[in-house]
Enzyme design. Sequence first.
Site, PDB file in Angstrom:
ATOM      1  N   ARG A  85       0.869  -1.190   0.000  1.00 38.16           N
ATOM      2  CA  ARG A  85       0.000   0.000   0.000  1.00 38.16           C
ATOM      3  C   ARG A  85       0.892   1.221   0.000  1.00 38.16           C
ATOM      4  O   ARG A  85       1.767   1.350   0.874  1.00 38.16           O
ATOM      5  CB  ARG A  85      -0.909   0.029   1.226  1.00 38.16           C
ATOM      6  CG  ARG A  85      -1.532   1.414   1.431  1.00 38.16           C
ATOM      7  CD  ARG A  85      -2.559   1.480   2.514  1.00 38.16           C
ATOM      8  NE  ARG A  85      -3.764   0.769   2.123  1.00 38.16           N
ATOM      9  CZ  ARG A  85      -4.931   0.907   2.734  1.00 38.16           C
ATOM     10  NH1 ARG A  85      -5.051   1.741   3.755  1.00 38.16           N
ATOM     11  NH2 ARG A  85      -5.987   0.228   2.336  1.00 38.16           N
ATOM     12  N   ARG A 117     -13.761  -7.835   2.634  1.00 37.08           N
ATOM     13  CA  ARG A 117     -12.358  -7.603   2.241  1.00 37.08           C
ATOM     14  C   ARG A 117     -11.531  -8.868   2.494  1.00 37.08           C
ATOM     15  O   ARG A 117     -10.665  -9.226   1.715  1.00 37.08           O
ATOM     16  CB  ARG A 117     -11.758  -6.429   3.037  1.00 37.08           C
ATOM     17  CG  ARG A 117     -12.404  -5.073   2.824  1.00 37.08           C
ATOM     18  CD  ARG A 117     -12.226  -4.540   1.417  1.00 37.08           C
ATOM     19  NE  ARG A 117     -10.847  -4.573   0.971  1.00 37.08           N
ATOM     20  CZ  ARG A 117      -9.870  -3.733   1.372  1.00 37.08           C
ATOM     21  NH1 ARG A 117     -10.153  -2.762   2.216  1.00 37.08           N
ATOM     22  NH2 ARG A 117      -8.623  -3.844   0.928  1.00 37.08           N
ATOM     23  N   ASP A 124     -16.985   7.841  -0.717  1.00 43.91           N
ATOM     24  CA  ASP A 124     -15.659   7.682  -0.100  1.00 43.91           C
ATOM     25  C   ASP A 124     -15.293   9.054   0.474  1.00 43.91           C
ATOM     26  O   ASP A 124     -15.933  10.073   0.153  1.00 43.91           O
ATOM     27  CB  ASP A 124     -14.661   7.225  -1.182  1.00 43.91           C
ATOM     28  CG  ASP A 124     -13.261   6.951  -0.640  1.00 43.91           C
ATOM     29  OD1 ASP A 124     -13.089   6.857   0.590  1.00 43.91           O
ATOM     30  OD2 ASP A 124     -12.316   6.837  -1.461  1.00 43.91           O
ATOM     31  N   GLN A 163     -10.190  -3.743  -2.892  1.00 45.16           N
ATOM     32  CA  GLN A 163     -11.425  -3.113  -2.421  1.00 45.16           C
ATOM     33  C   GLN A 163     -12.548  -3.361  -3.425  1.00 45.16           C
ATOM     34  O   GLN A 163     -13.677  -3.708  -3.065  1.00 45.16           O
ATOM     35  CB  GLN A 163     -11.200  -1.599  -2.259  1.00 45.16           C
ATOM     36  CG  GLN A 163     -12.430  -0.830  -1.807  1.00 45.16           C
ATOM     37  CD  GLN A 163     -12.802  -1.110  -0.376  1.00 45.16           C
ATOM     38  OE1 GLN A 163     -11.978  -1.006   0.515  1.00 45.16           O
ATOM     39  NE2 GLN A 163     -14.060  -1.464  -0.134  1.00 45.16           N
TER      40      GLN A 163
HETATM   41  N1  NVA Z   1      -9.747   7.133  -1.161  1.00 38.32           N
HETATM   42  C1  NVA Z   1      -9.346   6.678   0.140  1.00 38.32           C
HETATM   43  C2  NVA Z   1      -9.693   5.237   0.330  1.00 38.32           C
HETATM   44  C3  NVA Z   1      -9.335   4.668   1.667  1.00 38.32           C
HETATM   45  C4  NVA Z   1      -9.623   3.211   1.791  1.00 38.32           C
HETATM   46  C5  NVA Z   1      -7.877   6.917   0.343  1.00 38.32           C
HETATM   47  O1  NVA Z   1      -7.091   6.708  -0.590  1.00 38.32           O
HETATM   48  O2  NVA Z   1      -7.505   7.301   1.431  1.00 38.32           O
HETATM   49  N1   CP Z   2     -11.057   0.347   2.842  1.00 39.82           N
HETATM   50  C1   CP Z   2      -9.776   0.244   3.246  1.00 39.82           C
HETATM   51  O1   CP Z   2      -8.840   0.021   2.463  1.00 39.82           O
HETATM   52  O2   CP Z   2      -9.620   0.393   4.577  1.00 39.82           O
HETATM   53  P1   CP Z   2      -8.209   0.491   5.338  1.00 39.82           P
HETATM   54  O3   CP Z   2      -7.606   1.805   4.941  1.00 39.82           O
HETATM   55  O4   CP Z   2      -8.569   0.421   6.787  1.00 39.82           O
HETATM   56  O5   CP Z   2      -7.355  -0.653   4.890  1.00 39.82           O
END
Ligand code: NVA
Ligand code: CP
Length: 347
Positions: free
Chosen positions: A110, A333, A240, A140
């Site tokens: 990530r 998830r 979101d 996701q």
């Molecule tokens: N758009 C958000 C999604 C988090 C799961 C982000 O990138 O923070």
């Molecule tokens: N939706 C999602 O990716 O949540 P986290 O940021 O908690 O992993």
Amino acid sequence: MPLNLKGRSLDSALNFTTEEINYLLDLSLELKRAKFAGLHTNNRPLVGKNIVIMFQKDSTRTRCSFEVAAADLGASCTYIGPTGSNFGKKESVIDTAKVLGQIYDGIEFRGFKQSDVDALVKYSGIPVWNGLTDAEHPTQMLADYLTFKEHVGDLRGKKIVFSGDIKNNVARSLMIGAAFFGVNIVLCGPKAQWEIVKSGPNHKAVYDACQELFKRNGGSVSFSDNKLEAAKNADAIYTDVWVSLGEDFSLFEPRIQELQSFQVDMAMIKAAKENVIFLHCLPAFHDDQTQFSATIKETLGAKYPVVSTGAMEVTDEVFQSKYNKSIEQAGNRMHTIKAVILATLGY
Ligand code: NVA
Ligand code: CP
């Protein structure tokens, strides 16, 4: 037709075919049923495998899902947090990728740049799973459509509305998923953002690829800047956060100005089908129970009535309602991530 995804990386969902994405969704459902039946306890197909999950940004759902999925499958899992390694700081992404490839069987990553995922794929030599970048959130997307399918059955021809920051990673992945599953998606947000989605430098290729998939699979992507119009006949409404991970806190005020008319409220839900579901990738700002939303309420609540309770992209009324399926969506998830790990690492 049986599919073999062993050795593949989920860097972008667009690197998979429609059949492969459908296979992953079907496998997710199988694994979910198996877990609920307790069958996973005597079937650990990945004993002896080791995975590493590396986060440049914080996470609850994605981290926990990878850890639990790995445990259920019998694999070990190493967590590296945002400050836990020299990735990209004192050691290049390429060198780190090569080293991890010597030690592990799979890497979840990530971070910010999609190009970092691409480098991990290229230089590690093992499957890499994108756990969110600024561009995409493919694991996701699988959970989103598993949840949607569990509620509406056949996805083809169904309507989903994404309301809010329509150019962000989650909106993009939802559009890609719509193109795979033949869903009609409406991106509901500012007109300027829609122009970016269609023709922005880092967006156009994805939009064009989706159009090709829509031609083959059915479904469509369209735009609206009127949330009540967009919601008509919708089977699902999705939103979101307005400011994503890694974006500066100072962006909250301009985003509130830009996106306040796209907040998901009960009027929007009532404009949709009677049995509409509400989806959100989470975490959500639906009240003042977070440090961020409490600060927004205190500093900007008087100026912008839409955030006066601390709620931003969705009201607490919607979040607490029967329409909200985002908690079970979060549970999905784990099942979808398990399917991705198993399909790409399995024996
Ligand atoms: N758009 C958000 C999604 C988090 C799961 C982000 O990138 O923070
Ligand atoms: N939706 C999602 O990716 O949540 P986290 O940021 O908690 O992993």
